[in-house]
Each structure stands twice: as C-alpha cells, then as structure tokens.
Design a protein around this motif. Structure first.
Motif, short mmCIF file in Angstrom:
data_model
loop_
_atom_site.label_atom_id
_atom_site.label_comp_id
_atom_site.label_asym_id
_atom_site.label_seq_id
_atom_site.Cartn_x
_atom_site.Cartn_y
_atom_site.Cartn_z
N GLU A 347 0.94 -1.24 -0.04
CA GLU A 347 0.10 -0.13 0.08
C GLU A 347 0.72 1.33 0.10
O GLU A 347 0.21 2.53 -0.10
CB GLU A 347 -0.86 0.14 1.31
N LEU A 372 -3.06 4.33 6.99
CA LEU A 372 -2.77 2.91 7.29
C LEU A 372 -3.25 2.85 8.79
O LEU A 372 -3.44 3.81 9.84
CB LEU A 372 -1.10 2.99 7.35
N SER A 373 -3.61 1.38 9.02
CA SER A 373 -3.94 1.11 10.30
C SER A 373 -2.84 1.21 11.37
O SER A 373 -1.81 1.18 11.14
CB SER A 373 -4.48 -0.34 10.22
N SER A 374 -3.21 1.15 12.60
CA SER A 374 -2.38 1.21 13.84
C SER A 374 -1.31 -0.01 13.61
O SER A 374 0.01 0.39 13.78
CB SER A 374 -3.12 1.30 15.15
N ASN A 375 -1.84 -1.08 13.32
CA ASN A 375 -0.96 -2.17 13.33
C ASN A 375 0.21 -2.22 12.28
O ASN A 375 1.25 -2.45 12.34
CB ASN A 375 -1.78 -3.69 13.17
N THR A 376 -0.37 -1.89 11.19
CA THR A 376 0.68 -1.45 9.95
C THR A 376 1.77 -0.52 10.24
O THR A 376 2.72 -0.66 10.14
CB THR A 376 -0.27 -1.05 8.69
N ASP A 395 -2.90 -7.20 18.48
CA ASP A 395 -2.91 -5.71 17.98
C ASP A 395 -1.73 -4.91 18.79
O ASP A 395 -1.50 -5.16 20.08
CB ASP A 395 -4.18 -5.07 18.37
N THR A 396 -1.37 -3.74 18.34
CA THR A 396 -0.49 -2.95 18.79
C THR A 396 -1.16 -2.07 19.98
O THR A 396 -2.35 -2.02 20.16
CB THR A 396 -0.11 -1.69 17.86
N ASP A 399 -1.36 3.90 20.52
CA ASP A 399 -2.31 4.92 20.01
C ASP A 399 -1.77 5.10 18.48
O ASP A 399 -0.49 5.11 18.16
CB ASP A 399 -2.48 6.21 20.33
N LYS A 400 -2.74 5.36 17.69
CA LYS A 400 -2.37 5.42 16.10
C LYS A 400 -1.63 7.07 15.95
O LYS A 400 -0.75 7.15 15.27
CB LYS A 400 -3.84 5.28 15.34
#
Length: 1289
Positions: A347, A372-376, A395-396, A399-400
C-alpha cells in the motif's frame, strides 16, 4: 496579550529576623562554628528540621536560605553522615542544601571532597529515591528536588568525586536499556563498538551476582527514569485541575534531559537511549502541551530539547556535522523507510517510488501514512528498529496518533540551524520582551527553571558555543530594552481620549509621539531567500522640546537603534500609573518593533550624511528620519497579515523611542555573532578543544607547545644580574661572560626546551642529568647598539624590580600558547602586561599585537605605561572612543596617528634638508619621501661606504683612533649634538659612536619610506586604514569595539599574531571570544600565536543586569573564570604593593599565598598611623537621618541622605587634616547615591579652595547599599545602614 503577573521580591532577612528564627537557635546549640560547647549529634534534629521547617513550609527558600547561612550542610549534615544514620529526611536535607548552594552560586562540593568516603553510598540512595513511586515514601515535590540535585551532579563533571559516580550512569553499558533490535542496529553502524560491547559482557560474567545486579540498576537508571516521567506526564489531564507539583516535576525533568544532551560526555551514549524512548513524541502529544497556561514553559523547554536531540554533531566522535552530512543522514533515513515500504507494504508503493524531496515534508508523510492502520504503522516502525516487533495475531498497544507522529517527526525535513538563525529577527518584539519564561524580571528567585540556555564548562561545538551566547546576549539586551520602554512610555502617560484615540499627558526625553509613518521601500529578496534584502521607512516626529533635547534627537547617527511602539490605552485621561502593577495593561501596549536609523531627511527629502560638513539648518519643528526595518520581522508580519487576516502592524505605530548610545550596540554585536556562525570559524588548533572545555586543559601551556622558543631577549626586564638570579629560584644560572663588570642588562636567556612527548628513560643517571639540565639557564649579556649622539636616542628603560612570579608571567607571555595570569589587587598586572608587550615588540618586530580590555579606563592606563617604555610611538594605535581620556597631549586614535605621521614626515624631511645642506648637495632632496630615498641611496650611502673603507680594520694593526673622527662625513650635520661626539679614547668606542650616528640617519630614511604611503593615499580614511593594516604593531581597543567593528576589520584585511587581554575576568564570554576572530584565516589556519589573559576571577564578574541570566544561565561567568574552573594552568601573582598589610589581610584569604612587597613593610606611609583616624579600616553604622533611611525618589534610584552627609563630612574632615583631595576616592554602589554625594560635595565644599573635590566618584555593581571611602592607599572606611535595601536573591 495577557499581562504577566508581577513576581514577588524576595527580601533578604535582617540580622534580628535571623536571630529570632528557630533554625538559628538550633544552630547555636548544635553546629554554629562560633559556639565552643556544642550538643552531641542527634538524628532527631535533622528529622525535625526537615519536617517542621522545610516540608511544612513547602521548601520555602527563606527557610533553606537560613539553614545555608548557618552552615548546616558543612557543620552538621555531611560531617555526621554515615550509612547507619541515613534516612529520607537526611538525604532530602543534603539535597536541599546543595541545591541552595547552586542557587546562590557558591561552591557546593568542597565539603564532600574533604570527606568523600560515604558519597558513593549516598549517591546510590539518591538514584533509588528518584525512581521510587510518586505515591510512596517520596512525594512528587521531593522527587523534583532530587531531579534538581541530579542535574547539578551532571553539570559538575569537573569534580572528580562527582564524575566517578555519574560516569557509571552515562557510559556505553547504559545501552542495556535499548531494545535488542535497536542495539544491534547501533553496533552494526560502528564495528569498533561491537568489540567494546563484547568486552563489557565478558567483564559482567566475571562479577558476582550482587555487584552485577547493582551495575545493571545503574546502567538502566536513566531509561527507567524516562519511563517513570512518561507515566507522570500521562497522568496530567487535559482540562481538569492539575497540581503544580506535577507540572514542576515535568519541567525539571525536561531541564535535566536538555542538560544531558547539551554536554558531550553525557550525550555520547545517552542520545541513543533518549531517541529509543521516543520521549519527544510522548511529550508533544501530551495533555500538558495543550494546556495553554500550565504548559507554556514546558512547551518552550520541549522545543529546546528537540533542538539539542537533533543537534548537528556526531555523538561518538564529537565532530560537528556539515550541512551536507546532515542532508545525507536525512536522505538515509527516508530511503531506508522507502526500502522497508517497497519490500513489505504494497500500500506504500507510491511513497517508495517517489523522490525524496517530494515525500519528506510533514504534509506528504501524513498523506501517505495517515490512512494506514495502527498495526501497519507499528510494523513499519519495527522494521526501522523504532519499536519492538509486533507478535502475530496481536494488536498494537500504541495509539495511532503516537505511531503516526513517531514516523512523521523522525523523517520530516528539518530546517538547518544556520538557516533558522538567519531567518530570526534581531530586534525583540512584545511577545519576547514581556515573556517571563524567557526574560524574567529582576526579582527572579532561582526557584523555577527557565527556557534559557546555560553557560557551563563545556559546549558541543563552536556553533553551539556561539548560539548559546547569541541567545543569552540577545535576551539580556531585551531585558534592558524592556526597562527603557517601560520607563519612557510610562513617562509619556498614554491615556484614552474622549473619541477613543490616544492622548499623551506627559513627555519623555527618550521618546516622541509619531506624527506620520510610511514604508517607502521593500527591496527584492536575494536568490534562495524569502525575505526582502532591505525595508526602509520614514518616521516623522514633532520636536517641540527644549533645545538640548532637540539636539539629541537631531544628533541620531547612522546605525543608531530605535524602537517603534504601538499603544492603545484603555485608561481614561488623568489615570495615575502604578509601577507595581503590570505595565502592558496600564498603557495598552500592543506592538514593539526595532529599527535602525539611516539618517535625517533634509528639506528635499534626501538623507543628510554624517561627515565633516556642518549639517543644514532645517526650519520648523517637524523632522523626518529614514529608518531600516528588520527584513525578517517585516516578512513574518506581512505573512501573518496576508494568511491570518491580522492587522498591518506598520500602520499602527504612535511612539518612537531612542536609547543611550553606550547601551545601544546590541544589534551590531548580534550581527557579528551571526556572521561568525555563517563563516568557518577558524580557531587555532591548540585552542579549539580548550574553548569547548575538552581535552587536556594544560595542552596550550607554553611548556607543551611544539614551537616553544629556546632563546629569548628579556630586553630591560631585569635591573641587574642579581635580580635575574633571584627571579629564577631553584635554577642554575650560567652567565656566558665571567667579568662581573660585563654582567649587566639587557640579557638573552636560553631555556632548556623539552618536547611534550619525551622518550622513556631506562637509566636513572640519565634522568638525574636531564633534571639538572632542565634547571640550567644560559644567560648572555648583550649591548644595545648605539642609536645616535642625541640624548633622546637613549632607550627608555623599565625601572620595576619584578618578582619571580611576575617574571614567570612575562616569560610565559613571550612564549607561544595560552598564558593566564591571575592578578589580585595591587600585584602589578598592568606592569606585567606592558612588559610582555614590550618584549614581544623587540623579540618579534614583524609581529603585530592586539590589546583588548573591558573598559576604556583600563586601556588608557595600559597605554600610558606603554608610552613610558622603549616602543616607537609610530607603531601604536588606539581604536574606539576612549582615546580622548588619555592623560597625554598625544593623540593615538586613527586620525590622531594620521596627523602624527603627516607632521612627523614634515619634521623628517626638514632633517633631510639640513643633512643635504651639510653635505653640500644641490637640488631639493627633501621634496617628497621618494626623493629623500634616492638622496639616501646615492649621496648618503656612498659617503658612508667610502668612510668605512677608509677607517675599517686593515690586517692586524688597528687604524689610528683620530681617523675615525677625521674622515667622518657628517660632522656638520651633528653639530647640534652634545660635543665632542667622538671621545678619542679607543678605536672601538669611536667606531660604535660613528655607527650610532649612521643608525640615527638611516632611521630617518627608514621612517620616511614607511610614511611614503601617506603621500600616495590622499584621503584621511585611506591613510588611517593603511596605518591600521600595515604600519601599527600594537593596536588597542575595547572588547565592545572589537565586537562592533569585526566586519569592517576583517574586510580591511586586518592581521595580528598576538592578543593580550587585560581585565579578562570582567569581559563577557562572547566578547572575549570575538577578538580571536578579527582576521581571516591563512590557508585555512589561524595565524594567532599567543593569547595572554590577565585578570582576577575573585573580583567583579561581567555586569549582567538580569538576575536570571546571571544565576540560572551563568552568564556572569567570564571565559577567564571558565578556564580557571576547567583547570587551565595559571600564573598567580603573589605580592601586592598597593595597600597596608592590615588592609591586605581583609582579602588575601581569597588568593594563593598573597603576601606584601617589601616596601609595604618598610615605607613610613604604610606603617605609621593615619593622622586623625584611629583605625586603618572600620565599618560605620549610620542610623536613619531625621527619621528617613533609604529613599527611592525614582524607580531603582536609591539614595540615603544620612550616609551621603556622613561620607562628605568625613571627606572634608580628612581634607582639613591635610590629606590631598585628589588622593581620596569615594565609591558607592548606586547611581542615585552617586548623584546625591556629588550634589552635597558641590554645596558643602566643591568651590572651597581649602578642600575641593575628591579624585573620582564611581558607580559599582548593584549590591546592598554602602558608601566606601578609600583615602590614598592607607585607609578604608565602609558606611552602611543596618537594614539593607530589598535585593533579589
């Protein structure tokens, strides 16, 4: 703009208040030094004092100050400390007292050095307490005290005891606190570190488990402290009330981080730990930053920390990074992120394939990474070793917002430090002037921290050194500007008129209402810049004032700085101004902008240029000045107007304020510092590390310099061979001639020169021989060649019998390298300086010496003594405005020297004319210097060579002595010399006289050849430049003049080889440094060979008016003082000859072995009693006079009529007894008192021929009020009231 709250003054307690305190009563019982029978040590006393006096008062400065007054730390706390009695109260009490010592700027570690045994145990307990839970045994306020104590420890690395403990916290093993992937990455970058790391691991395995656990705790201390801070920071709510203890803890913690980052020894390994903790990201996203009022100072400190974390330096090597190297590091970060994105995150393909310039802005990075997501985001960060790897299917926890900020802040393009500096306006605006965190009031108590740089012992790079000094100098100037603005504007009494406009109910000498203001020119920017090259405006004012004030306004010169002010008062007509209340809201001040005068306009709108021509007489009262505005500030203001719709500042000004010229040179000095930072500062290699505070402090001492000179001509330094032998105690003096009659000065001395890197010796006998050889001096008397038959041809000679320490100072000053001379009062600092200058002048005639002092007065004293020695006055030049105070008819200024050269040229050409006539040569040889040169070559030299061929020694027989006189061709010319010229006693004597006569003639033509340039250069300016650059060998100026004129001097090609600084301990750090760089480097190297600093760091430091800059930023520390603290070798002069022995005893405890010269013991004026006075010195308490003690008729204008009357009465009494008035000085600490004493003298005795006026009335530093009378050098009186004025502590 909100007005800042007015800080409270901290009042010094009176003697009666101190005695009434519970602490003082305890001190008298347990530890006061004057009490003989003390009660035994009781731990409960410490517990009680801590709980009842310190904690209960919430660590009030007043209570801790009283404990410090009573010597609590020295005589009770540390003296009785041991692990057995250690407790929380004990630890905290010690920390409080050490912090108080630092607040008061007094030595804090001396008592620990005397009893160091228990310090390691104590320090370990401090570390443990600093990591304790905030809701546990130690409160957050107490832990803030501990943070401050630790900060002082990290800033005291010059103390061996402290360094031994602190080093364990900040050395390479602290990388144990890094996450494993980051550790591997860092070790991979520097392969050499891998070896050290493996060695550390091996050593750890050999340690016993308990010691290993202790070592691990110390290594992880700072990492754990950061984590603890982050937890405290996260507990701060966004809008609910927050305790100030939390805010202060966070501020002190960031201060500690800044100090660790700003010192190379602490930064080297810690910077990686700090980066790995992502502290800055946590802070910038915290609630505290968003709290506008509570978080203001925290945000400012955070910006300083961000600056230092990204500082342009290689952490491992300590080398400054260039612009290109910083760009390479930035590109490496971006490309590594792009590679990770291309390999693992489809991505992000668009990001990975873009060029760097397209994606390295904050907006671009947010655009690519925001969706992008927090995990990415976590996975991207873990690929870059910024975060631990995210386990699969989890999951992380971050925070994002944090993850995005982490990636963006790390990879966004940073503006370079030098670019930031070049875009910074030099004039302060209202936002800075009244910001208490940046420019505190004079009542700064030392309690809180401030967003200010500190001047300690060490600096990261020369850029860092200059930048800190630049910021502090700018802010100190801002403080003075604030005082001037408040004084002038409040005198003008701006009130709101009935129609909503401004009406001025008063007037001010230094400010005028603006009638009209127009911006007349905005020049195009230079290529690559976004601010205009020049902005000019016209300011019109109405000078309907007294003539002398009108003259002052019309006398504004080019480059004078003024301030444009906008006020919109809200108070109605007639409102009284109260200086105790905030200034801004009373006068309605809105804007302040600086400007620089170009000149006043004439009737036709043209600028009237400064010059010798008289200024035109302008009609009417209206005057218009053309001014330069700050282009950077103008660009910022216009951008704000266009983008944010703000009003145009430049259409609102209604007051213009000028300042006194002597106090108004800040802009020129700031420009000089900024120019230095934009050029490659080439400091000599032998000085570079010492200036930054690193390496061997003695490396620049002459004994370690590779170019040490073996043989030196001491000229007239020694008065006799006995004086020479006494000057080198412990040395074996070998004279090359045995006849005592020939052992007369001047002497050349050959010293044994040993290179810094000696070879290892195996044989003890060789070592003994070497020691013997190292102490042997070979002395060669030599005769100064005859200079001519006239009495004025005889060289002037030194008459001072220098002591052996003074001789060592003179010897060190003649050698290459750094020489530091500490000279207590009356020890002959100036005489030593003058002798060094004279000896360098005679030993190295091609070299040029620059003399720099703090004050014009010191420079003039130096010059008057130089003129008394054998130095040709055509080689002397004095720059600046103080030369008119020289007590001599001769003018040593640039134009004074030009006039001297022109007058001397005419005198010498007259001598040539007389010589031509005496030789019977036709023509006009004395028309110009050029024709005189030809005359010398073809007429004078030919006759001299013919004469020499007739009288020279032919074979073994000496010529007849009468031939020397008979064939001499210049008898007629020397007819006006004392006769007979030739004595006829011996051939050698008469030949020396003949050669002396020829030297006299030759010198005439040599000087004319030097003056020839003044015939070719027609203007006075060109001639003065030639003198400065070519002719003068000894150039003198004040440090302020050097800072102001550096640009002009460098442009002229000014060159010098040696610098001598007098009063070096009174010169600001930056003003000491600038004179080193008044010339361009040659082939990338500085030609500076010697730097001699003479001063006394125990006397007055540089004058800093603002207490915060003085104490918190340590701005009052001169470079001389810093060098002494670092351990640079000094020569301490140890014999004074100015004061009676009894007076010397008042201050000789402050110096190493300060004694008295023999005449102090022998001369009657030093030993007999003073007529009419019972004591040599006395302290006199003057009670309130007619019920009034100290008064303050104007703000900060302190007066005490009783003391003034008393001191004048004493002065008159002494005059009537027969003491000469010009031998009595009256000194006072306040301007107000000085003016009052002067008025009383004028009224009581000024015009009385029997009494007259005293020698000088001076104003010293603002200290508690006292009038000091010094009568000649024999007597001293101190007068003062028992209640000192309110002073800031």
């Amino acid at each position: 703009m909100a007005a800042p709250a007015q800080p409270k003054k901290i009042v010094a307690p009176t003697v009666s208040q101190i005695n009434a305190e519970f602490v003082t009563q305890l001190a008298c019982k347990y530890w006061a030094p004057h009490i003989k029978k003390k009660s035994p040590f009781d731990i409960k006393v410490i517990e009680d004092i801590y709980e009842k006096e310190i904690v209960k008062s919430r660590f009030a400065i007043r209570k801790i100050m009283l404990l410090e007054f009573s010597q609590y730390l020295e005589n009770y706390l540390w003296m009785n400390y041991s692990p057995e009695v250690s407790s929380k109260a004990y630890l905290m009490s010690i920390c409080c007292m050490v912090n108080e010592k630092f607040r008061e700027n007094v030595p804090a570690w001396e008592i620990f050095k005397k009893k160091p045994d228990h310090f390691p145990f104590f320090f370990k307990h401090i570390l443990k307490a600093a990591l304790a839970e905030t809701d546990g045994e130690f409160s957050l306020h107490e832990q803030t005290v501990l943070l401050l104590f630790l900060d002082h420890c990290f800033n005291s690395l010059e103390v061996d005891l402290i360094r031994s403990q602190v080093q364990q916290l900040i050395s390479l093993p602290m990388w144990m606190g890094l996450q494993l992937a980051r550790l591997e990455l860092e070790l991979k970058k520097t392969p050499k570190l891998r070896k050290f790391w493996n060695l550390i691991k091996k050593n750890d395995e050999k340690m016993d488990p308990e010691a290993r656990e202790q070592a691990y705790q110390e290594r992880r201390f700072l990492s754990q402290l950061i984590q603890k801070f982050i937890s405290v920071l996260k507990s701060v709510p966004l809008s609910e009330p927050v305790t100030m203890d939390k805010v202060h803890y966070c501020e002190r913690f960031i201060e500690l981080m800044i100090d660790l980052e700003a010192l190379l020894p602490t930064r080297r390994w810690f910077n990686t730990i700090l980066d790995d903790s992502h502290l800055l990201v946590h802070c910038y996203l915290s609630n505290l930053v968003r709290r506008e009022e509570d978080g203001h100072l925290f945000s400012q400190l955070l910006d300083m920390l961000k600056f230092y974390t990204g500082f342009e330096i290689n952490d491992q090597t300590g080398n400054a990074l260039t612009e290109n190297e910083m760009t390479t590091i930035h590109y490496d970060r971006i490309t590594s992120l792009q590679r990770a994105a291309f390999a693992h995150f489809p991505e992000l393909y668009d990001f990975a394939l873009s060029n760097v310039a397209e994606v390295d802005t904050r907006e671009s990075l947010v655009k690519f990474f925001g969706p992008l997501s927090s995990n990415t985001l976590h996975q991207v960060a873990s690929y870059l070793c910024l975060l631990p790897t995210l386990p699969k299917n989890e999951d992380t926890t971050f925070d994002k917002e944090f993850l995005l900020e982490l990636l963006v802040s790390r990879h966004e393009r940073r503006i370079s430090q030098i670019q930031q500096l070049n875009q910074m306006p030099l004039y302060p605006t209202e936002k800075i002037i009244w910001d208490e965190n940046i420019v505190p009031t004079e009542y700064y108590s030392g309690e809180g921290c401030l967003a200010l740089p500190k001047l300690n012992l060490q600096f990261l790079t020369l850029h860092d050194y200059l930048l800190r000094n630049f910021n502090l100098f700018r802010l100190e100037s801002t403080y003075e500007i604030r005082q001037d603005i408040e004084d002038s504007v409040s005198r003008m009494k701006p009130w709101q008129s009935e129609y909503g406009g401004v009406v001025f109910g008063g007037w001010a000498r230094m400010a005028q209402p603006i009638v009209a203001f127009t911006v007349v020119e905005v020049a195009k920017p230079n290529i690559g810049e976004n601010w205009p090259t020049r902005v000019r405006a016209d300011v019109t004012i109405n000078l309907n004032v007294r003539d002398h004030i009108k003259d002052e306004w019309e006398g504004l010169r080019k480059h004078d700085v003024c301030f444009l002010i906008t006020v919109r008062p809200t108070k109605p007509y007639g409102t009284k101004f109260d200086r105790r209340r905030p200034f801004i809201e009373q006068v309605g001040l809105v804007y302040v902008r600086g400007c620089e005068i170009q000149g006043m306009l004439d009737d036709k709108g043209r600028v009237i240029e400064d010059g010798p021509e008289p200024r035109p007489n302008l009609r009417g009262e209206s005057r218009t000045f053309r001014v330069f505005l700050d282009p950077n500030q103008y660009q910022q203001d216009m951008t704000n107007t266009i983008q944010n719709g703000a009003e145009d500042v430049y259409e609102t000004f209604n007051i213009i304020m000028r300042r006194k010229p002597k106090e108004n040179n800040f802009k020129a000095v700031l420009e000089t510092i900024r120019n230095l930072m934009n050029t490659d500062c080439v400091v000599p290699d032998w000085l570079h590390d010492i200036i930054l505070g690193y390496g061997d402090p003695s490396s620049a001492h002459y004994s370690k310099m590779p170019n040490q000179i073996a043989t030196l001509d001491f000229n007239d330094t020694f008065l006799s061979i006995e004086h020479l032998k006494a000057s080198f105690p412990g040395h074996n003096v070998k004279v090359t001639v045995e006849d005592p009659a020939l052992q007369i000065p001047p002497f050349r001395i050959t010293f044994p020169v040993r290179s810094g890197k000696g070879k290892k010796r195996k044989d003890a006998d060789v070592e003994d021989e070497d020691t013997e050889e190292a102490k042997t001096l070979i002395v060669e008397p030599h005769v100064i060649p005859n200079r001519g038959p006239y009495p004025y041809n005889q060289p002037k000679r030194n008459t001072i019998q220098f002591t052996h320490t003074q001789i060592e100072a003179i010897r060190a000053g003649m050698q290459p390298g750094l020489t530091m001379v500490v000279g207590p009062p009356g020890t002959g600092k100036t005489d030593v300086a003058v002798q060094i200058i004279s000896n360098i002048y005679h030993n190295f005639p091609e070299q040029r010496t620059l003399i720099v002092t703090h004050s014009n007065q010191a420079l003039n004293q130096l010059f008057e003594k130089i003129m008394a020695l054998d130095i040709d006055e055509r080689h002397l030049l004095r720059l600046g405005h103080g030369e008119e105070e020289l007590e001599t008819e001769k003018d040593f200024s640039r134009y004074g020297r030009v006039n001297y050269v022109l007058a001397r040229r005419i005198e010498l050409l007259e001598e040539v004319k007389r010589l031509q006539k005496s030789l019977g040569v036709p023509g006009d040889a004395s028309y110009t210097c050029e024709t005189a040169g030809y005359f010398f070559l073809y007429q004078v030299m030919s006759r001299w060579e013919e004469y020499i061929s007739k009288v020279k020694n032919k074979g073994s027989t000496l010529p007849d002595v009468t031939e020397v006189s008979t064939f001499f061709p210049f008898h007629e010319y020397f007819a006006n010399a004392p006769q007979p010229i030739f004595k006829g006693r011996s051939y050698e004597e008469d030949m020396e006289i003949a050669e002396g006569c020829f030297r006299h003639i030759k010198k005439i033509f040599t000087q004319l050849e030097e003056f020839r340039a003044s015939e070719l250069l027609r203007s006075g300016l060109d001639r003065s430049k030639y003198l400065l650059v070519k002719e003068a060998k000894i150039i003198a100026m004040t440090c302020t003049h050097a800072a102001l004129k550096r640009h002009d001097l460098v442009k002229l090609g000014f060159k010098y080889d040696n610098i001598l600084m007098e009063e070096a301990a009174q010169i600001l750090e930056i003003e000491t440094f600038i004179p080193l760089l008044l010339q361009n480097p040659q082939d990338g190297f500085s030609r500076l060979k010697r730097w001699i600093m003479i001063g006394d760091h125990h006397q007055l430091p540089p004058v800093i008016k603002n207490m915060a800059f003085q104490k918190y930023s340590n701005m009052e520390q001169s470079l001389f003082t810093r060098f002494v603290r670092v351990g640079v070798p000094t020569v301490d002069l140890d014999a004074q000859g100015r004061a009676r022995a009894s007076l010397c005893n008042l201050y000789n405890w402050r110096y190493k072995n300060l004694g008295n010269l023999p005449h102090v013991q022998l001369l009657p004026e030093f030993s007999t009693a003073n007529a009419g006075l019972l004591y040599d010195f006395q302290l006199i308490n003057v009670e309130d006079f007619q019920g009034v003690g100290e008064s303050e008729p104007n703000p900060y204008f302190y007066q005490n009529l009783g003391e003034a009357e008393y001191v004048v009465a004493l002065f008159m009494y002494m005059c009537l007894l027969g003491y000469p008035a010009d031998k009595i000085s009256i000194l006072t600490t306040y301007n107000g008192q000085k003016h009052l004493i002067r008025d009383i003298i004028n009224r009581r005795c000024g015009n009385n021929p029997l009494i007259g006026r005293p020698n000088k009335g001076l104003t010293l530093l603002p200290r508690p009020e006292c009038s000091v009378m010094i009568s000649t050098h024999c007597n001293l009186h101190l007068l003062g009231s028992s209640n000192p004025p309110n002073i800031a502590f």
